[in-house]
Design an enzyme around this catalytic site. Structure first.
Site, PDB file in Angstrom:
ATOM      1  N   HIS A 227       0.947  -1.081  -0.066  1.00 12.36           N
ATOM      2  CA  HIS A 227       0.131  -0.079   0.076  1.00 12.36           C
ATOM      3  C   HIS A 227       0.976   1.393   0.006  1.00 12.36           C
ATOM      4  O   HIS A 227       0.480   1.967  -0.999  1.00 12.36           O
ATOM      5  CB  HIS A 227      -0.989  -0.032   1.173  1.00 12.36           C
ATOM      6  N   GLU A 228       1.599   1.331   0.674  1.00 16.36           N
ATOM      7  CA  GLU A 228       2.532   2.616   0.978  1.00 16.36           C
ATOM      8  C   GLU A 228       3.464   2.791  -0.119  1.00 16.36           C
ATOM      9  O   GLU A 228       3.895   3.875  -0.833  1.00 16.36           O
ATOM     10  CB  GLU A 228       3.490   2.517   2.536  1.00 16.36           C
TER      11      GLU A 228
HETATM   12  N1  0A1 Z   1      -1.687   7.810   4.336  1.00 14.34           N
HETATM   13  C1  0A1 Z   1      -1.504   6.942   5.243  1.00 14.34           C
HETATM   14  C2  0A1 Z   1      -2.310   6.816   6.262  1.00 14.34           C
HETATM   15  C3  0A1 Z   1      -1.871   7.819   7.394  1.00 14.34           C
HETATM   16  C4  0A1 Z   1      -2.644   9.067   7.752  1.00 14.34           C
HETATM   17  C5  0A1 Z   1      -2.415   9.716   8.792  1.00 14.34           C
HETATM   18  C6  0A1 Z   1      -1.356   9.574   9.749  1.00 14.34           C
HETATM   19  O1  0A1 Z   1      -1.026  10.244  10.692  1.00 14.34           O
HETATM   20  C7  0A1 Z   1      -0.828  10.043  11.924  1.00 14.34           C
HETATM   21  C8  0A1 Z   1      -0.514   8.439   9.442  1.00 14.34           C
HETATM   22  C9  0A1 Z   1      -0.847   7.505   8.431  1.00 14.34           C
HETATM   23  C10 0A1 Z   1      -1.953   5.630   4.561  1.00 14.34           C
HETATM   24  O2  0A1 Z   1      -2.753   5.563   4.053  1.00 14.34           O
HETATM   25  O3  0A1 Z   1      -1.137   4.690   4.823  1.00 14.34           O
HETATM   26 ZN    ZN Z   2      -2.936   4.947   2.260  1.00 18.14          ZN
END
Ligand code: 0A1
Ligand code: ZN
Length: 875
Positions: free
Chosen positions: A304-305
Site C-alpha cells: 500500500h505505502e
Molecule cells: N496515508 C497513510 C495513512 C496515515 C494518515 C495519517 C497519519 O497520521 C498519523 C498516518 C498515516 C496511509 O494511507 O497509509
Molecule cells: Zn494510504
C-alpha cells in the site's frame, strides 16, 4: 463547547493558494528537547491566486525565533505571529525568499504529529496537518515544492540521519561530536509527504533494478537488534515494486527507497516520498512472533505505502476532501496485489467481510459520510473505512463497468495527464470517461452520497415463455445531512443455475448474450428479462460482491442451500453459507430453537468437497461475528442474546460434525517447518477453525486438545489460535496458558499486544476488571498507540462487554477517551468512535451510552478531534 459550525472547512469554498513555494530548504539541529528548524522558502505569487495578497502560513503550537524576508529582518509591524499562524502583511508581489526559524520540542510531542521521538528515535508524521508543527508553512496538499534538507545531530545519539529523496552528502563536523547529512528530493511534493528520521538504527539492504534498468537501493531500518525480523517486509517490497511495473506500468523514480520502523505511531504506516515510516507492527515478523494474519498485513501495508508513490505522491490530492483519490485507489491496488500473490477468491471474501463488518456499520450510523465528504471540522477524523474501503469498492466498480482493458486505459491516461498534479475526483473520473468515451456523471454519485444502497429483488420464472424476470428496486437510506438520495449506478454480476448447478448462458429478452454476465442498475426500479430459461433456475446475484450493497430477495432458503453447494462463483458460494448462518443466528438471538439443519448440511457438504481449498473452507467455518449479527438485527440490540446464540450454533455445528472435524484437524497437522505462504496459512486457518468448533462442544477432551496445541505449537499462528480458543472458556487451562505466554514473551511488546488483546476479547463479565488490572501491567502504556489499541481498543470492540448492561463498559471507554485526549487526541477520537452504533441498542443500554457521550460532550477543553466525533455521534 464545540468549535463553531462556521469553522468547518467546505469543499465548495476551495480557493487555490495565493503563493507558490518553488523550493524549500530545511536545516534541522536535532536536540531532544529543543530542535532548531530553519526553513528557507523561495516563493512567488500564484498566477491562479488573488493579487496583492498577504502571505498566510499555518502553524500549530509553534514559537517563532526569527524571520527574514530577502535577507532583511522584518520589523514587528510587518508581520503577525501566533502559535497557529504567521502572516506577512505586505510582501513584495514578486519572487521572494522567506527565512523562518522555529524551535520545537520533539520529546514533549505526545500527539505523534510533526517531529517526535519514539524509543529515542527522532521521526516525523506530517499527514494530514503535521508539517505546521515543525515550521510555519502553507500546509495544504496543493502547494508543491522541491525540498532540500540538512540534518545535524549528535553522532552517538543519531548515527543515521534520513530524509526524502536522494542522499547528497554526509559528513562529520570536525572538532565536535556532531555530524550532518543532506538530502535532496527532485520531485515536487506537498508538505504532508515530508519526512525526517534520526537515531540509532540498523538496516538490511537489497538492490533492485527497475524495468528500464535503473538501479535502486532498498533499505529497511529497524531497532539495532531487530534486523533479522525485517526480511519478510523486504521480500514484500520487492514483489510490490515488480507488480506495480507489470500491472500498472509504474516504475520507481529515486536512487533509494527507505522504510523505517518505529514503535510509537498513530496509524499503520506513512508513504512519505522515498522514506516510508511504519508502525513496527507492520514490518517486524518471525514465525515465533508473528501470525499468518500479521504476515498478510505486512505484505499488504508494505505494498500500500509503496503504491502511493504513484497514487498519492506523483499525483497527489488538491485538498483533503479528495483523500479517497489516493486512499481508495491505493487500497484497491493493494487488494489486487494481494489477490495476485495469494488466492483471489479468499482475498475477496476477506475484503468484503471487513467492508461489511466495519464500513457498513459506519455507513448506517451517525458518523456516516460520503466517500468524498463535503465538509469537515477535523480532517484526522476522516481517515475512515468509508474513505479507504468503500473508496476502493468504487474503483473496483469502475473496473467492473469498463472491463479490464477500459480500466487500464483510464489509469494510463490518469498517470499521463496528471503526473505532478494535485488532482480531484473529477479529474480522475474524467480520465476514465475520456479513455472509454463514457458518461460517468451518474456514477460519480458514489463519491457524494453516503449510505449503503439497498436492493429489493424479486425473481419470477415463466415456464411457458421460458423467461426469467428480475424486478429490482434500489433505495439509498438517509444519512446525516442527506435526507433524499438519487438513484445510483450499480453493476451487478449474476448467474442463473440449472438443476444440476450449471450456469445457464445468460441471454437478454432478445436472445443476445449478456456481456460479462453483468447488468447495470441506474433507476429506482428496473426489470431485466432473461430468455431461454426452461426450468426455474437458482439465482446467484451480486457475484464477487460486484457492488457494495445490501440485497433482499424472494429466492428463499432452498436457493441459498443450492448456491452453497453448487455456485461456480466462489464468493457467492461462501456468501450463501454466510447467509444461512446469519438467518439461523438472528432467529436464535430472537429466541428460536430451530436446529441449524441447512447450515450444517452446507458445511458438511463443503467438508466432503475435495475441490475446495483450505483457506476457503476456513472462511466458511468461521461464523459471522457478534457485531455482524447485531448489524443484521439492526435495532433494539441485546448483545448478550447474540453471544448466547452464537455460542449455541457453534456448539451445534461442533457436535454434528465432530468426527469429520477431528479427522480434518488431524489430517492438517503438519510437521513441516513453518512457512508464511498462503497455502500453508490456509491449512493452519482451517485446522484452527476446526479446533474452535470442537472446543465449542464443551467436551473437556477438546479443551485439552487446544491446550496441547498451545503447548506444542512451533509458530505464533497456532499458539495464538489455541490461546484464543482457550480464552473463551473459564477453565484452569486458560489461566495457565495466559501465564505461560506472558512469561515467554515478556520482553516483546508487539507479542504482548496479542496477550492484552486476547484477554480484552473474553466474553465474560470478569473482563472489565481484568482489563482495568492490565492497565497497571508494566508493559502497558496509555500513550503508546499499539498498547492502547490492543487492550482498550479491543475491549471497546468486545460486543458483550463494552455493552455491559450496567454501563461500566461505556464508562471505562469514556474515562479513557477523556484521559487520553490532551495527550493524543487523534487516538482518543478513534477510540470514541466505538460508540457509533449506540442508537441501535435496546433502550436500557442506549440510555447508558448516551449518558457517557453527554459526559464527554460536557467536558471543557476537548480537542477538536474528540469534540468533532462526540458532536456528530448525536446525529
Ligand atoms: N496515508 C497513510 C495513512 C496515515 C494518515 C495519517 C497519519 O497520521 C498519523 C498516518 C498515516 C496511509 O494511507 O497509509
Ligand atoms: Zn494510504
Amino acid at each position: 463547547m464545540f468549535r463553531e459550525a462556521d469553522t468547518a472547512v467546505r469543499l465548495s469554498e476551495y480557493q487555490p493558494y495565493d503563493w507558490l513555494v518553488d523550493t524549500v530548504d530545511l536545516d534541522f539541529q536535532l536536540e531532544p528537547a529543543a530542535t532548531r528548524v530553519r526553513a528557507t522558502l523561495a516563493m512567488r505569487p500564484n498566477p491562479k491566486g488573488r493579487n496583492q495578497s498577504p502571505i498566510v502560513l499555518d502553524g500549530d503550537e509553534l514559537a517563532l525565533v526569527s524571520l527574514r524576508l530577502d535577507g532583511r529582518v522584518l520589523s514587528a509591524t510587518e508581520y503577525e505571529a501566533s502559535a497557529s499562524s504567521l502572516t506577512i502583511k505586505n510582501p513584495p508581489q514578486g519572487k521572494l525568499t522567506l527565512e523562518i526559524e522555529t524551535v520545537i520540542n520533539p520529546s514533549a510531542n505526545t500527539k505523534l504529529m510533526g517531529l517526535f521521538r519514539s524509543n529515542k528515535i527522532y521521526c516525523t508524521q506530517c499527514e494530514a496537518e503535521g508539517f505546521r508543527r515543525i515550521t510555519y508553512f502553507p500546509d495544504r496538499p496543493d502547494v508543491l515544492s522541491v525540498y532540500t534538507v540538512r540534518i545535524e545531530a549528535d553522532r552517538d545519539e543519531a548515527p543515521f540521519l534520513l530524509s526524502n529523496g536522494n542522499p547528497v552528502e554526509a559528513f562529520g563536523i570536525p572538532g565536535s561530536n556532531r555530524h550532518y547529512a543532506i538530502w535532496h528530493d527532485p520531485h515536487p511534493k506537498p508538505a504532508y509527504l515530508f519526512a525526517l528520521v534520526g537515531g540509532k538504527l540498523d538496516y538490511i539492504e537489497e538492490p533492485f533494478k527497475t524495468v528500464s534498468g535503473r538501479k535502486v537501493m532498498l533499505r529497511i531500518f529497524v531497532d539495532p537488534d531487530k534486523t533479522q525480523l525485517a526480511h519478510y517486509a523486504m521480500d514484500a517490497l520487492k514483489r510490490s515494486m515488480r507488480w506495480d511495473e507489470k500491472v500498472f506500468g509504474c516504475e520507481y523514480d529515486l536512487d533509494v527507497f527507505h522504510i523505517v520502523a518505529v514503535s510509537d505511531f498513530n496509524m499503520g504506516a506513512m508513504e512519505n516520498k522515498g522514506l516510508n515510516i511504519f508502525n513496527d507492527k507492520y514490518v517486524l515478523a518471525s514465525p515465533e512472533t508473528a501470525t499468518d494474519l500479521d504476515y498478510e498485513n505486512i505484505e499488504a501495508i508494505i505494498a500500500h505505502e509503496y503504491f502511493h508513490n504513484w497514487t498519492g505522491n506523483r499525483i497527489t490530492c488538491r485538498d483533503w476532501f479528495q483523500l479517497c483519490l489516493k486512499e481508495g485507489l491505493t487500497v484497491f491496488r493493494d487488494q489486487e496485489f494481494s489477490s495476485d500473490e495469494r488466492s483471489r477468491p479468499v482475498e475477496r471474501i476477506g475484503d468484503v467481510r471487513r467492508l461489511k463488518s466495519f464500513q457498513f456499520v459506519e455507513d448506517a450510523g451517525p458518523l456516516a459520510h460520503p466517500v468524498r465528504p463535503e465538509t469537515y471540522r477535523e480532517i484526522n477524523n476522516f481517515y475512515t473505512v468509508t474513505v479507504y474501503e468503500k473508496g476502493a469498492e468504487v474503483v473496483r466498480m469502475l473496473k467492473t463497468l469498463l472491463g479490464e482493458r477500459g480500466f487500464r486505459k483510464g489509469m494510463d491516461l490518469y498517470f499521463k495527464r496528471h503526473d505532478g498534479d494535485a488532482a480531484t475526483i473529477e479529474d480522475f473520473l474524467k480520465c476514465f470517461a475520456d479513455a472509454n468515451k463514457q458518461d460517468l456523471s451518474q456514477f460519480a454519485r458514489w463519491y457524494s452520497q453516503a449510505g449503503t444502497p439497498e436492493l429489493a429483488v424479486r425473481g419470477t420464472h415463466d415456464a411457458k415463455a421460458r423467461t426469467y424476470t428480475l424486478d429490482i428496486e434500489q433505495m439509498v437510506p438517509p444519512t446525516p445531512g442527506q435526507s433524499a438520495k438519487q438513484p445510483m449506478v450499480i453493476p451487478l454480476k449474476l448467474g442463473l443455475l440449472d438443476a444440476k448447478g450449471r450456469d445457464i448462458p445468460l441471454k437478454d429478452a432478445k436472445g443476445n448474450p449478456v456481456r460479462d454476465n453483468l447488468i447495470v442498475l441506474d433507476k429506482p426500479s428496473q426489470t431485466f428479462v432473461f430468455s431461454g430459461v426452461k426450468e426455474k433456475p437458482a439465482v446467484s446475484i451480486n457475484r464477487g460482491f460486484s457492488a457494495p450493497v445490501k440485497i433482499s430477495t424472494n429466492f428463499g432458503a432452498a436457493n441459498l442451500l443450492f448456491l452453497a453447494k453448487y455456485d461456480s462463483d466462489p464468493f457467492n458460494r461462501y456468501d450463501a453459507v454466510e447467509q444461512l448462518a446469519m438467518q439461523q443466528l438472528v432467529a436464535s438471538a430472537r429466541g428460536s430453537n430451530e436446529p441449524p439443519a441447512a447450515l450444517i448440511e452446507a458445511l458438511d457438504n463443503a467438508l466432503d468437497n475435495s475441490k475446495l481449498d483450505d483457506a476457503f473452507l476456513a472462511q466458511l467455518f468461521s461464523l459471522p461475528d457478534e457485531s455482524d449479527i447485531a448489524q443484521q438485527i439492526g435495532k433494539n440490540i441485546d448483545p448478550d442474546a447474540i453471544l448466547v446464540a452464537r455460542r449455541k450454533i457453534k456448539h451445534d455445528i461442533g457436535m454434528a460434525l465432530k468426527e469429520k472435524l477431528v479427522a480434518r484437524y488431524q489430517k492438517l497437522t503438519s510437521h513441516r517447518r513453518y512457512s508464511p505462504d498462503a497455502k500453508s496459512a490456509g491449512q493452519r486457518a482451517l485446522r484452527n477453525a476446526c479446533l474452535d468448533l470442537l472446543a465449542a462442544t464443551g467436551d473437556t477432551a477438546e479443551h485439552k486438545r487446544a491446550f496441547t496445541q498451545f503447548e506444542h505449537a512451533d509458530n505464533m499462528t497456532d499458539r495464538m489460535a489455541a490461546l484464543a480458543v482457550l480464552a473463551q472458556y473459564a477453565i484452569p487451562e486458560r489461566e495457565t496458558a495466559l501465564a505461560a505466554f506472558e512469561q515467554r514473551y515478556r520482553n516483546d511488546p508487539l507479542v504482548l499486544d496479542k496477550w492484552f488483546a486476547v484477554q480484552a476479547r473474553i466474553p465474560e463479565s470478569g473482563t472489565l476488571d481484568r482489563v482495568e488490572a492490565l492497565t497497571k501491567h508494566p508493559a502497558f502504556s496509555m500513550t503508546n498507540p499499539n498498547r492502547m489499541r490492543s487492550l482498550i481498543g479491543v475491549f471497546a470492540a468486545n460486543p458483550s462487554q463494552f455493552n455491559r448492561a450496567d454501563g461500566k463498559g461505556y464508562a471505562l471507554i469514556a474515562d479513557t477517551v477523556l484521559g487520553l485526549d490532551s495527550k493524543n487526541p487523534q487516538v482518543a477520537a478513534r477510540l470514541l468512535s466505538a460508540f457509533k452504533s449506540w442508537r441501535t441498542l435496546e433502550p436500557g443500554r442506549r440510555a447508558l451510552a448516551e449518558k457517557e457521550l453527554n459526559r464527554i460532550a460536557q467536558t471543557p477543553g476537548l480537542s477538536p478531534d474528540v469534540a468533532d466525533i462526540v458532536s456528530r455521534s448525536f446525529a
